[in-house]
Design an enzyme around this catalytic site. Sequence first.
Site, PDB file in Angstrom:
ATOM      1  N   ASP A 128      -5.400   5.493  -0.737  1.00  0.00           N
ATOM      2  CA  ASP A 128      -4.715   4.770   0.344  1.00  0.00           C
ATOM      3  C   ASP A 128      -3.684   5.650   1.054  1.00  0.00           C
ATOM      4  O   ASP A 128      -2.721   5.133   1.639  1.00  0.00           O
ATOM      5  CB  ASP A 128      -4.030   3.511  -0.204  1.00  0.00           C
TER       6      ASP A 128
ATOM      7  N   HIS B 132       0.836  -1.205   0.000  1.00  0.00           N
ATOM      8  CA  HIS B 132       0.000   0.000   0.000  1.00  0.00           C
ATOM      9  C   HIS B 132       0.867   1.249   0.000  1.00  0.00           C
ATOM     10  O   HIS B 132       0.864   2.036   0.948  1.00  0.00           O
ATOM     11  CB  HIS B 132      -0.945  -0.019   1.203  1.00  0.00           C
TER      12      HIS B 132
END
Length: 504
Positions: free
Chosen positions: A236, A172
């Site tokens: 994210d 991420h």
Amino acid sequence: MTSALSPSTSKCNTCAKSVTSDNGKEIQPFGVLVGRKIPKRVNSPLTPFASYWKTEATPTNNNEHETSVDQLRKASVSRKESGTHVDTVVTTIDGQRYDTKELDHDPDFSETAEWAFPIFQISRKYPKTILSRLTYNIFQQSELFRIFKVSPIKFFNFFHALEKGYWEIPYHNRIHAADVLHGCYYLSVHPVRPQFGVVKSPDSLLPAPHPQAASIMSQMSTLELMALFTAAAMHDYDHPGRTNAFLVTVEDKKAILYNDRSVLENHHAAESWKLLNKSENHFIENLDPAEMKRFRYLVLEYILATDLKQHFEIIMTFNDRLADMDLQVESDRLLVGKLLIKMADINSPTKPYGLHRQWTDRICEEFYEQGDDERRRNLAITPYMDRGDAQVAKLQDSFIAHVVSPLAQAMHESGLLPILPGLETSELMINMQHNHRKWKEEIEIETANYEPTCNGGSVNGVIEEESASTSDSPDPRRDSPSLDSELSQVPFTICCSIAEEEYI
């Protein structure tokens, strides 16, 4: 079409045969080279800036009390003029330099409209600026700078600050954010043939008219498009590499703040919007109040849609709405936009195998880091996050069968996945079926060889063995097993827990 297509990134695929389009031009299969490029709509790198990129006088005196940040801010907004040409170099508030003329002609971004876009290769060249550079490229090709009179200075200030806020973790990170942004662009820029809104007279024996091909980008408003691309880049932001369930269990301050509901998604949206609201980053300053309100609403809706707890609800809503879907209706366009960002967010299994395997390595390593953290805290280790009991093939088989495939099938059957010239179906579907089949074969091998033991074997050994072969598959359209049969050897209850743990 009878040629064998291989979802491989290899450029030496001797099995893949070229095909010829209607105009006689040779087109190569995907994963090698697609001979159709999306032309840039802006001919000059200065065109989108001509109406608003103004020069400012350089201060004649220096203030001895100015800080280095103050000096950088002045440097970032100063402009030089040489004849009738404006200096195209932009320096962000933290000193990062961008040359828009170079960006407009950067060959690394010539394949932005290709599904096999070499994201890892480009990220190695631009490890700190991959997201801001790709966002610029996509905004430029979509003419968003010109339409919304976006300040290049504030644009780069924001998107560079945004990418700096992504953690240096395996999955991420800013590369994933760039990959999701690229997925949204690909899915929206290529022509599709939606299979909804087609009415056939009950008295007619003729088949329904074939839907006209048009890109989703052409169906959306430019404000919706800018919101979708911005949300993809933001979605994210500040991700800690832990799942929502983990944060709730350890009573993380973010879980407490958001009452255990969509913890990470709310955090990403709130913190990135705070960053956008800083005066030096506010590239949407030229929106009027109504546009600003709508833009914020869309960005939040898109980001919150990436919560996998909403995954099946969104798919069911789309399927229920399908018969009456009309892209002239704002709420229907919003629903389609949610599908696009969700598909882009979990796109790994639909990429050529070489890219998919790299993303698999990364997500597994991030899982194992959470498992190590759980072990240190004396917590139960989440399934598939124990590096001592690696079950990569089972994890991917389950994820593809129960999360990715339902979304991909819904979009494919409704005509929302692009089918490029020379292909009989979407390359996303071909890649997904090929990758799923490889994981199933790996499970069969592991079951045959390691059934007496509890451990499925070393994940590194499996990955090294498989990564040596990226172009060995036969025609996936002819030999792929049905995704509706024998989807997984993992119990469905475990698969549901995967979605609830919000792995992606």
